[in-house]
Scaffold this motif. Sequence first.
Motif, PDB file in Angstrom:
ATOM      1  N   ALA A   1       0.844  -1.192   0.000  1.00  0.00           N
ATOM      2  CA  ALA A   1       0.000   0.000   0.000  1.00  0.00           C
ATOM      3  C   ALA A   1       0.880   1.243   0.000  1.00  0.00           C
ATOM      4  O   ALA A   1       1.945   1.263   0.621  1.00  0.00           O
ATOM      5  CB  ALA A   1      -0.907   0.012   1.230  1.00  0.00           C
ATOM      6  N   SER A   2       0.411   2.273  -0.697  1.00  0.00           N
ATOM      7  CA  SER A   2       1.162   3.527  -0.728  1.00  0.00           C
ATOM      8  C   SER A   2       0.215   4.692  -0.960  1.00  0.00           C
ATOM      9  O   SER A   2      -0.888   4.513  -1.488  1.00  0.00           O
ATOM     10  CB  SER A   2       2.239   3.483  -1.817  1.00  0.00           C
ATOM     11  OG  SER A   2       1.653   3.317  -3.091  1.00  0.00           O
ATOM     12  N   ARG A   3       0.658   5.855  -0.564  1.00  0.00           N
ATOM     13  CA  ARG A   3      -0.151   7.067  -0.690  1.00  0.00           C
ATOM     14  C   ARG A   3       0.547   8.102  -1.550  1.00  0.00           C
ATOM     15  O   ARG A   3       1.768   8.153  -1.629  1.00  0.00           O
ATOM     16  CB  ARG A   3      -0.387   7.690   0.703  1.00  0.00           C
ATOM     17  CG  ARG A   3      -1.432   7.048   1.509  1.00  0.00           C
ATOM     18  CD  ARG A   3      -1.497   7.617   2.898  1.00  0.00           C
ATOM     19  NE  ARG A   3      -1.871   9.030   2.927  1.00  0.00           N
ATOM     20  CZ  ARG A   3      -2.208   9.663   4.038  1.00  0.00           C
ATOM     21  NH1 ARG A   3      -2.209   9.006   5.182  1.00  0.00           N
ATOM     22  NH2 ARG A   3      -2.526  10.945   4.008  1.00  0.00           N
ATOM     23  N   ASP A   4      -0.289   8.932  -2.158  1.00  0.00           N
ATOM     24  CA  ASP A   4       0.182  10.156  -2.816  1.00  0.00           C
ATOM     25  C   ASP A   4      -0.545  11.290  -2.102  1.00  0.00           C
ATOM     26  O   ASP A   4      -1.715  11.563  -2.384  1.00  0.00           O
ATOM     27  CB  ASP A   4      -0.124  10.135  -4.313  1.00  0.00           C
ATOM     28  CG  ASP A   4       0.439  11.345  -5.039  1.00  0.00           C
ATOM     29  OD1 ASP A   4       0.590  12.405  -4.400  1.00  0.00           O
ATOM     30  OD2 ASP A   4       0.717  11.224  -6.243  1.00  0.00           O
ATOM     31  N   ASN A   5       0.136  11.927  -1.176  1.00  0.00           N
ATOM     32  CA  ASN A   5      -0.523  12.949  -0.364  1.00  0.00           C
ATOM     33  C   ASN A   5      -0.941  14.161  -1.188  1.00  0.00           C
ATOM     34  O   ASN A   5      -1.936  14.817  -0.880  1.00  0.00           O
ATOM     35  CB  ASN A   5       0.392  13.386   0.779  1.00  0.00           C
ATOM     36  CG  ASN A   5       0.568  12.299   1.817  1.00  0.00           C
ATOM     37  OD1 ASN A   5      -0.325  11.493   2.056  1.00  0.00           O
ATOM     38  ND2 ASN A   5       1.741  12.262   2.433  1.00  0.00           N
ATOM     39  N   ALA A   6      -0.201  14.452  -2.229  1.00  0.00           N
ATOM     40  CA  ALA A   6      -0.533  15.612  -3.069  1.00  0.00           C
ATOM     41  C   ALA A   6      -1.855  15.399  -3.804  1.00  0.00           C
ATOM     42  O   ALA A   6      -2.564  16.365  -4.102  1.00  0.00           O
ATOM     43  CB  ALA A   6       0.582  15.880  -4.059  1.00  0.00           C
ATOM     44  N   LYS A   7      -2.167  14.133  -4.100  1.00  0.00           N
ATOM     45  CA  LYS A   7      -3.386  13.820  -4.851  1.00  0.00           C
ATOM     46  C   LYS A   7      -4.480  13.232  -3.974  1.00  0.00           C
ATOM     47  O   LYS A   7      -5.567  12.919  -4.464  1.00  0.00           O
ATOM     48  CB  LYS A   7      -3.065  12.841  -5.985  1.00  0.00           C
ATOM     49  CG  LYS A   7      -2.099  13.397  -7.029  1.00  0.00           C
ATOM     50  CD  LYS A   7      -1.829  12.382  -8.122  1.00  0.00           C
ATOM     51  CE  LYS A   7      -0.879  12.952  -9.169  1.00  0.00           C
ATOM     52  NZ  LYS A   7      -0.592  11.961 -10.246  1.00  0.00           N
ATOM     53  N   ASN A   8      -4.198  13.057  -2.681  1.00  0.00           N
ATOM     54  CA  ASN A   8      -5.170  12.444  -1.755  1.00  0.00           C
ATOM     55  C   ASN A   8      -5.611  11.067  -2.240  1.00  0.00           C
ATOM     56  O   ASN A   8      -6.802  10.746  -2.250  1.00  0.00           O
ATOM     57  CB  ASN A   8      -6.394  13.346  -1.571  1.00  0.00           C
ATOM     58  CG  ASN A   8      -6.071  14.581  -0.763  1.00  0.00           C
ATOM     59  OD1 ASN A   8      -5.131  14.597   0.020  1.00  0.00           O
ATOM     60  ND2 ASN A   8      -6.850  15.631  -0.962  1.00  0.00           N
ATOM     61  N   THR A   9      -4.637  10.278  -2.647  1.00  0.00           N
ATOM     62  CA  THR A   9      -4.938   8.934  -3.134  1.00  0.00           C
ATOM     63  C   THR A   9      -4.147   7.887  -2.364  1.00  0.00           C
ATOM     64  O   THR A   9      -3.095   8.173  -1.784  1.00  0.00           O
ATOM     65  CB  THR A   9      -4.606   8.777  -4.628  1.00  0.00           C
ATOM     66  OG1 THR A   9      -3.215   9.035  -4.826  1.00  0.00           O
ATOM     67  CG2 THR A   9      -5.428   9.731  -5.486  1.00  0.00           C
ATOM     68  N   VAL A  10      -4.690   6.699  -2.356  1.00  0.00           N
ATOM     69  CA  VAL A  10      -3.996   5.544  -1.788  1.00  0.00           C
ATOM     70  C   VAL A  10      -4.201   4.373  -2.746  1.00  0.00           C
ATOM     71  O   VAL A  10      -5.260   4.239  -3.354  1.00  0.00           O
ATOM     72  CB  VAL A  10      -4.511   5.202  -0.370  1.00  0.00           C
ATOM     73  CG1 VAL A  10      -5.974   4.801  -0.389  1.00  0.00           C
ATOM     74  CG2 VAL A  10      -3.649   4.137   0.281  1.00  0.00           C
ATOM     75  N   SER A  11      -3.166   3.573  -2.896  1.00  0.00           N
ATOM     76  CA  SER A  11      -3.262   2.421  -3.772  1.00  0.00           C
ATOM     77  C   SER A  11      -2.912   1.146  -3.015  1.00  0.00           C
ATOM     78  O   SER A  11      -2.298   1.192  -1.942  1.00  0.00           O
ATOM     79  CB  SER A  11      -2.339   2.586  -4.979  1.00  0.00           C
ATOM     80  OG  SER A  11      -0.992   2.656  -4.547  1.00  0.00           O
ATOM     81  N   LEU A  12      -3.322   0.038  -3.586  1.00  0.00           N
ATOM     82  CA  LEU A  12      -3.007  -1.267  -3.000  1.00  0.00           C
ATOM     83  C   LEU A  12      -2.587  -2.191  -4.139  1.00  0.00           C
ATOM     84  O   LEU A  12      -3.429  -2.583  -4.948  1.00  0.00           O
ATOM     85  CB  LEU A  12      -4.206  -1.847  -2.263  1.00  0.00           C
ATOM     86  CG  LEU A  12      -3.964  -3.161  -1.525  1.00  0.00           C
ATOM     87  CD1 LEU A  12      -3.005  -2.944  -0.344  1.00  0.00           C
ATOM     88  CD2 LEU A  12      -5.276  -3.764  -1.014  1.00  0.00           C
ATOM     89  N   GLN A  13      -1.328  -2.491  -4.207  1.00  0.00           N
ATOM     90  CA  GLN A  13      -0.812  -3.429  -5.185  1.00  0.00           C
ATOM     91  C   GLN A  13      -0.891  -4.831  -4.595  1.00  0.00           C
ATOM     92  O   GLN A  13      -0.296  -5.089  -3.543  1.00  0.00           O
ATOM     93  CB  GLN A  13       0.631  -3.106  -5.561  1.00  0.00           C
ATOM     94  CG  GLN A  13       1.266  -4.080  -6.541  1.00  0.00           C
ATOM     95  CD  GLN A  13       0.609  -4.041  -7.905  1.00  0.00           C
ATOM     96  OE1 GLN A  13       0.310  -2.968  -8.422  1.00  0.00           O
ATOM     97  NE2 GLN A  13       0.384  -5.210  -8.492  1.00  0.00           N
ATOM     98  N   MET A  14      -1.637  -5.702  -5.256  1.00  0.00           N
ATOM     99  CA  MET A  14      -1.872  -7.045  -4.738  1.00  0.00           C
ATOM    100  C   MET A  14      -1.245  -8.060  -5.692  1.00  0.00           C
ATOM    101  O   MET A  14      -1.657  -8.157  -6.849  1.00  0.00           O
ATOM    102  CB  MET A  14      -3.372  -7.304  -4.598  1.00  0.00           C
ATOM    103  CG  MET A  14      -4.087  -6.261  -3.755  1.00  0.00           C
ATOM    104  SD  MET A  14      -5.823  -6.647  -3.486  1.00  0.00           S
ATOM    105  CE  MET A  14      -6.449  -6.473  -5.146  1.00  0.00           C
ATOM    106  N   ASN A  15      -0.254  -8.770  -5.198  1.00  0.00           N
ATOM    107  CA  ASN A  15       0.440  -9.796  -5.988  1.00  0.00           C
ATOM    108  C   ASN A  15       0.204 -11.174  -5.381  1.00  0.00           C
ATOM    109  O   ASN A  15      -0.217 -11.287  -4.223  1.00  0.00           O
ATOM    110  CB  ASN A  15       1.936  -9.496  -6.032  1.00  0.00           C
ATOM    111  CG  ASN A  15       2.262  -8.172  -6.685  1.00  0.00           C
ATOM    112  OD1 ASN A  15       1.562  -7.732  -7.602  1.00  0.00           O
ATOM    113  ND2 ASN A  15       3.315  -7.532  -6.214  1.00  0.00           N
ATOM    114  N   SER A  16       0.487 -12.186  -6.164  1.00  0.00           N
ATOM    115  CA  SER A  16       0.349 -13.576  -5.703  1.00  0.00           C
ATOM    116  C   SER A  16      -1.008 -13.806  -5.057  1.00  0.00           C
ATOM    117  O   SER A  16      -1.116 -14.365  -3.964  1.00  0.00           O
ATOM    118  CB  SER A  16       1.471 -13.922  -4.717  1.00  0.00           C
ATOM    119  OG  SER A  16       2.740 -13.732  -5.288  1.00  0.00           O
TER     120      SER A  16
END
Length: 119
Positions: A69-84
């Motif tokens: 999981a990671s955030r981009d504070n400038a864009k107010n976004t959060v992502s979740l990269q899900m592998n395996s």
Amino acid sequence: QVQLVESGGGLVQPGGSLRLSCAASGSIFSIYVMSWYRQAPGKQRELVARVSSTNSTNYADSVKGRFTASRDNAKNTVSLQMNSLKPEDTAVYYCNADLHDGRFRAAYWGQGTQVTVSS
């Protein structure tokens, strides 16, 4: 009014990958923590990953080493990269933001996005 909108869910085979994204918009003064939760049929909603404002992360034991999981504070976004991905990762995934809207601090939820892991 604050809105959280998730995207990126879908059907994937076991061992595959998906990337979820969540964007917060509206009256936002500061976002403290952004998190991903999931809820499988017949089960309680559970925390998957939590990201602080400094991008410090915590993960559920079941996803450690597979999800990022990671955030981009400038864009107010959060992502979740899900592998395996595994069949047991099948659930509706929800974005959550603990934020201050300029008047109050509260937690907001997205509408959820379905992730299905199946062959």
